[in-house]
Design an enzyme around this catalytic site. Structure first.
Site, mmCIF file in Angstrom:
data_model
loop_
_atom_site.group_PDB
_atom_site.id
_atom_site.type_symbol
_atom_site.label_atom_id
_atom_site.label_comp_id
_atom_site.label_asym_id
_atom_site.label_seq_id
_atom_site.Cartn_x
_atom_site.Cartn_y
_atom_site.Cartn_z
ATOM 1 N N ARG A 103 0.822 -1.215 0.000
ATOM 2 C CA ARG A 103 0.000 0.000 0.000
ATOM 3 C C ARG A 103 0.853 1.261 0.000
ATOM 4 N NH1 ARG A 103 -3.118 1.770 -2.670
ATOM 5 N NH2 ARG A 103 -4.092 -0.288 -2.555
ATOM 6 N N LYS A 138 2.280 25.172 -3.871
ATOM 7 C CA LYS A 138 1.021 24.601 -3.373
ATOM 8 C C LYS A 138 1.143 23.073 -3.338
ATOM 9 C CE LYS A 138 -1.737 28.503 -4.944
ATOM 10 N NZ LYS A 138 -2.798 28.989 -5.849
ATOM 11 N N LYS A 170 3.986 39.676 -3.089
ATOM 12 C CA LYS A 170 2.582 39.512 -3.428
ATOM 13 C C LYS A 170 1.753 40.633 -2.805
ATOM 14 C CE LYS A 170 1.044 35.253 -3.670
ATOM 15 N NZ LYS A 170 0.980 35.017 -5.120
ATOM 16 N N GLU A 198 4.505 40.284 -8.036
ATOM 17 C CA GLU A 198 3.153 40.048 -8.537
ATOM 18 C C GLU A 198 2.472 41.388 -8.811
ATOM 19 O OE1 GLU A 198 0.197 37.182 -6.601
ATOM 20 O OE2 GLU A 198 -0.547 39.154 -5.973
ATOM 21 N N ASP A 219 -0.884 38.547 -12.507
ATOM 22 C CA ASP A 219 -1.860 37.765 -11.752
ATOM 23 C C ASP A 219 -3.286 37.986 -12.231
ATOM 24 O OD1 ASP A 219 -2.499 35.968 -9.614
ATOM 25 O OD2 ASP A 219 -3.265 37.683 -8.489
#
Length: 282
Positions: A103, A138, A170, A198, A219
């Site tokens: 597994r 991410k 950002k 960004e 963006d």
């Protein structure tokens, strides 16, 4: 089979994953009670889906951890596109050990091949445009090195591996600093050499460049605005389209002339592929 990645300890990963499954003290109750200690199995791992392969050397490491004498033949290359029904690996060894490792091995290959397969679909969608596909941060905590390895197997280019290898300014950084230009100036004054900024509006482009941006992340811009932004930048720094990119929209964005497109869902949302392992008594 040699396998190594920067900032990834394969032996520690295998040990921790098996420990999670086996408990303390380590025990596979089913195999111990059903399978004789000296029984041997041979088996074939195969894909029930058409996939881009990733993770077979890691699967092999799980089997070897529990049966150092296991015989393994890898039948597909990392990054190789294979048809549904393709055999990926043959193995023969101690039945208890192989069943105990099964597994963990399959989970890893299913997950990483799922990422590689989705990535390959995005790469193929922008083929011929000259635009490169980037991944993002991410990723599932603890699996970044593996997941970014899988995107490479699918044909993407790794972007930042972490917070340490480039500045990425950002909207929240801009909100604290007061403006795109001020945030960028602070990063440059701190001696940062890679400064990704960004911007979500055309009027932020020139202030970012003037302050020292070395890469612009455009963006959530549609294709028309991206094309305008690329024209304004005029090759002074690389440009990256990001935000809400799907398989349906990526080609139009790539055709605007951006250098890169980054897609978070490569690692954030890729479904596992269907891979099985069928054993028989050796």
């Amino acid at each position: 089979m040699e396998f190594s990645l920067d900032r990834f300890d394969l032996d520690a990963f295998v040990a921790a994953t098996l420990a999670e499954d086996l408990g303390n003290p380590p025990r596979d109750v089913t195999s111990e009670s059903v399978i004789p200690a000296d029984a041997r199995f041979s088996g074939v791992m195969d894909s029930r889906d058409a996939i881009a392969v990733a993770g077979l050397p890691i699967a092999a490491a799980f089997f070897r951890a529990l049966d150092p004498s296991v015989e393994i033949e890898v039948l597909a290359g990392e990054g190789e596109a294979v048809a549904a029904g393709s055999d990926l690996m043959r193995l023969s060894g101690n039945a208890r050990a192989l069943l105990t490792a099964e597994r963990s091995a399959l989970n890893t290959v299913q997950h990483l091949s799922g990422i590689a397969t989705l990535t390959r679909a995005y790469v193929e969608a922008i083929a011929g445009t000259g635009c490169a596909l980037l991944d993002t941060r991410k990723t599932i905590p603890g699996l970044r090195a593996l997941e970014k390895y899988a995107t490479r197997m699918g044909g993407a280019t790794n972007h930042r591996m972490g917070l340490w290898d480039a500045a990425m300014i950002k909207d929240n950084h801009v909100a604290v600093a007061g403006s795109v230009g001020e945030a960028t100036r602070r990063a440059k004054a701190a001696g940062v050499t890679r400064i990704i900024v960004e911007v979500d509006r055309i009027d932020q482009i020139e202030p970012a460049l003037a302050a020292g941006a070395t890469h612009l992340l455009l963006d959530n811009m549609d294709a028309d605005v991206l094309r305008e932004a690329v024209g304004i930048v005029a090759g002074r720094v690389p440009t990256e389209a990001s935000g809400g990119v799907t398989l349906e929209t990526i080609r139009a964005k790539a055709e605007t002339g951006v250098t890169y497109i980054s897609v978070g869902r490569l690692t954030q949302s890729a479904p596992a592929v269907d891979i099985g392992l069928d054993f028989a008594l050796a």
